[in-house]
Design a protein around this motif. Structure first.
Motif, PDB file in Angstrom:
ATOM      1  N   THR A  25       0.827  -1.189   0.000  1.00 56.94           N
ATOM      2  CA  THR A  25       0.000   0.000   0.000  1.00 56.94           C
ATOM      3  C   THR A  25       0.863   1.240   0.000  1.00 56.94           C
ATOM      4  O   THR A  25       1.943   1.270   0.551  1.00 56.94           O
ATOM      5  CB  THR A  25      -0.922   0.035   1.227  1.00 56.94           C
ATOM      6  N   GLN A  26       0.355   2.273  -0.624  1.00 55.15           N
ATOM      7  CA  GLN A  26       1.105   3.527  -0.693  1.00 55.15           C
ATOM      8  C   GLN A  26       0.118   4.672  -0.666  1.00 55.15           C
ATOM      9  O   GLN A  26      -0.931   4.612  -1.257  1.00 55.15           O
ATOM     10  CB  GLN A  26       1.932   3.576  -1.984  1.00 55.15           C
ATOM     11  N   MET A  30      -3.771  11.700  -6.112  1.00 55.60           N
ATOM     12  CA  MET A  30      -4.079  11.147  -7.411  1.00 55.60           C
ATOM     13  C   MET A  30      -4.594  12.218  -8.353  1.00 55.60           C
ATOM     14  O   MET A  30      -5.209  13.178  -7.952  1.00 55.60           O
ATOM     15  CB  MET A  30      -5.162  10.067  -7.272  1.00 55.60           C
ATOM     16  N   GLY A 131      -1.534   3.763  -1.695  1.00 52.70           N
ATOM     17  CA  GLY A 131      -1.444   2.696  -2.682  1.00 52.70           C
ATOM     18  C   GLY A 131      -1.337   1.329  -2.036  1.00 52.70           C
ATOM     19  O   GLY A 131      -0.799   1.182  -0.944  1.00 52.70           O
ATOM     20  N   ASN A 133      -0.947  -3.126  -2.898  1.00 53.57           N
ATOM     21  CA  ASN A 133      -0.928  -4.345  -3.709  1.00 53.57           C
ATOM     22  C   ASN A 133      -1.452  -5.501  -2.864  1.00 53.57           C
ATOM     23  O   ASN A 133      -1.049  -5.655  -1.710  1.00 53.57           O
ATOM     24  CB  ASN A 133       0.481  -4.708  -4.162  1.00 53.57           C
ATOM     25  N   MET A 325       2.527   6.731  -8.425  1.00 56.39           N
ATOM     26  CA  MET A 325       2.144   5.778  -7.386  1.00 56.39           C
ATOM     27  C   MET A 325       1.904   4.395  -7.977  1.00 56.39           C
ATOM     28  O   MET A 325       2.328   3.379  -7.426  1.00 56.39           O
ATOM     29  CB  MET A 325       0.879   6.269  -6.690  1.00 56.39           C
ATOM     30  N   ARG A 326       1.227   4.374  -9.113  1.00 59.30           N
ATOM     31  CA  ARG A 326       0.985   3.096  -9.790  1.00 59.30           C
ATOM     32  C   ARG A 326       2.304   2.444 -10.177  1.00 59.30           C
ATOM     33  O   ARG A 326       2.472   1.223 -10.042  1.00 59.30           O
ATOM     34  CB  ARG A 326       0.103   3.321 -11.020  1.00 59.30           C
ATOM     35  N   LEU A 329       3.894   0.837  -7.116  1.00 57.12           N
ATOM     36  CA  LEU A 329       3.275  -0.446  -6.815  1.00 57.12           C
ATOM     37  C   LEU A 329       3.762  -1.522  -7.786  1.00 57.12           C
ATOM     38  O   LEU A 329       4.010  -2.667  -7.395  1.00 57.12           O
ATOM     39  CB  LEU A 329       1.756  -0.322  -6.884  1.00 57.12           C
ATOM     40  N   SER A 346      -3.938  -3.908  -7.471  1.00 57.18           N
ATOM     41  CA  SER A 346      -3.223  -2.737  -6.979  1.00 57.18           C
ATOM     42  C   SER A 346      -4.225  -1.592  -6.944  1.00 57.18           C
ATOM     43  O   SER A 346      -4.950  -1.377  -7.913  1.00 57.18           O
ATOM     44  CB  SER A 346      -2.050  -2.366  -7.887  1.00 57.18           C
ATOM     45  N   VAL A 348      -4.783   2.595  -5.890  1.00 61.63           N
ATOM     46  CA  VAL A 348      -4.282   3.903  -5.462  1.00 61.63           C
ATOM     47  C   VAL A 348      -5.492   4.757  -5.113  1.00 61.63           C
ATOM     48  O   VAL A 348      -6.355   4.977  -5.951  1.00 61.63           O
ATOM     49  CB  VAL A 348      -3.444   4.583  -6.551  1.00 61.63           C
TER      50      VAL A 348
END
Length: 374
Positions: A25-26, A30, A131, A133, A325-326, A329, A346, A348
């Protein structure tokens, strides 16, 4: 009659095998895109590479193994809390069986091991992103947009296989109904974001210890704790205060920790050491203990590698936009580590705008965009 329907759905959820999986996660802001497409009217690829989706009450398959649905109205969660919650999945099943479904064979609940990672940041506009995963073998996943009568609206992600696998007869037929499946999913989120800008994710720690607090407070399991926070907490402070009111019991006896972040930019790890809740400020969480003390660092070697990769990403850039961000991940998705598992989804989340971007099974060229309506 309506309450019986959602309770039956919840029962079906709990009697089936539960497997919580690993994630990354992040948190970071966005990019906004106002294009939307109704999920029950089809969807199309936008110029940005994203597919805008508007969930409906009908479960719609976005692609093989990945679907979306919307639930409006009473989710029954207040009633679940008012009777004291539950200290285990089986205890919830027993409560429902005693009150609604007496005479059914509850069977055994089994689970597996999973790993996760999380990271938080912000974009140039000052918006906060989160984010995530979800790493596991191929599974059915569903995004649930929830608009409860009492509580914040939220988007959450559910690992659906433990709801739908290995069922037959009456239970199998009941799960063919979107309403039953949707109600069950409401009680099984593994991550999500609410309209107030709070996001939460659960990550596993490979440790023989478990979480089973016993202080006389009402009880919560892992996934019901996530639903509680999404429904009732506006920020990290409120989430922590809510968690302190309950005795936590990790589903399947697994050791887990939570990543929490909010629209102010605060992000923390919530861990349980010797059944004591410990909070650590951090922008990244994977699958080892961050709390100082004898448990610090315990977890998988790969989780340390993923942690370092994400920390380096943050240190190398003061801000991150949605595509950044993507990409972060993607850099820690399972195809980078030659393991049997895949990154099943995934996500975000833009905690400032309520927008979410989803990628499925490490296909980062395709992005499903959802907007949480406030």
């Amino acid at each position: 009659m309506g309450n019986r329907k959602w309770l039956r759905g919840f029962f079906l959820l709990l009697v089936l095998p539960v497997v919580l999986t690993g994630c990354i996660t992040q948190v970071e802001p966005m990019e906004q895109n106002t294009d939307t497409v109704s999920s029950n009217a089809g969807s199309h690829e936008e110029d940005t590479g994203g597919i805008a989706v508007t969930p409906s009450a009908e479960i719609v398959e976005l692609e093989d193994g990945f679907s979306v649905v919307r639930h409006d109205g009473d989710d029954g969660f207040d009633g679940f809390l008012s009777q004291g919650g539950a200290s285990s999945d089986r205890e919830v099943v027993a409560y429902l069986a005693e009150n609604l479904l007496s005479g059914l064979d509850l069977g055994d609940i089994v689970g597996g091991i999973f790993g996760c990672s999380t990271i938080a940041s912000e974009n140039q506009a000052g918006e906060k992103l989160f984010g995530r995963n979800f790493d596991w073998e191929n599974c059915e996943a569903m995004i649930v947009a929830s608009y409860p009568e009492n509580g914040y609206a939220s988007l959450s992600t559910v690992y659906m296989d433990f709801i739908t696998q290995n069922v037959s007869g009456v239970m199998g037929m009941a799960l063919q109904a979107d309403e039953v499946k949707t109600h069950a999913a409401l009680y099984a989120p593994l991550d999500g974001m609410n309209e107030a800008g709070l996001t939460v994710s659960v990550n596993m720690i490979q440790d023989s210890a478990a979480i089973s607090q016993d202080t006389g407070k009402p009880d919560l399991t892992t996934t019901t704790a996530i639903r509680l926070l999404l429904n009732q907490a506006a920020d990290v402070d409120e989430a922590l205060e809510l968690l302190s009111r309950y005795d936590m019991h990790a589903s399947m006896g697994m050791m887990v920790h939570f990543a929490l972040a909010d629209a102010s930019g605060r992000s923390v790890a919530v861990e349980y050491v010797d059944n004591e809740m410990i909070v650590t400020e951090t922008p990244v969480l994977t699958n080892f203990y961050l709390a100082e003390g004898e448990k610090h660092g315990i977890g998988t070697q790969q989780s340390h590698e993923r942690y370092e990769i994400l920390m380096e990403r943050l240190e190398g850039s003061e801000t991150m936009e949605m595509p950044d961000m993507r990409d972060a991940l993607n850099s820690v998705s399972k195809d980078n580590f030659e393991e049997f598992a895949s990154t099943e989804w995934s996500a975000v989340f833009n905690l400032s705008t309520g927008e979410a971007w989803y990628s499925h099974r490490e296909n980062y060229e395709t992005c499903y965009r959802l907007q949480l309506k406030k």
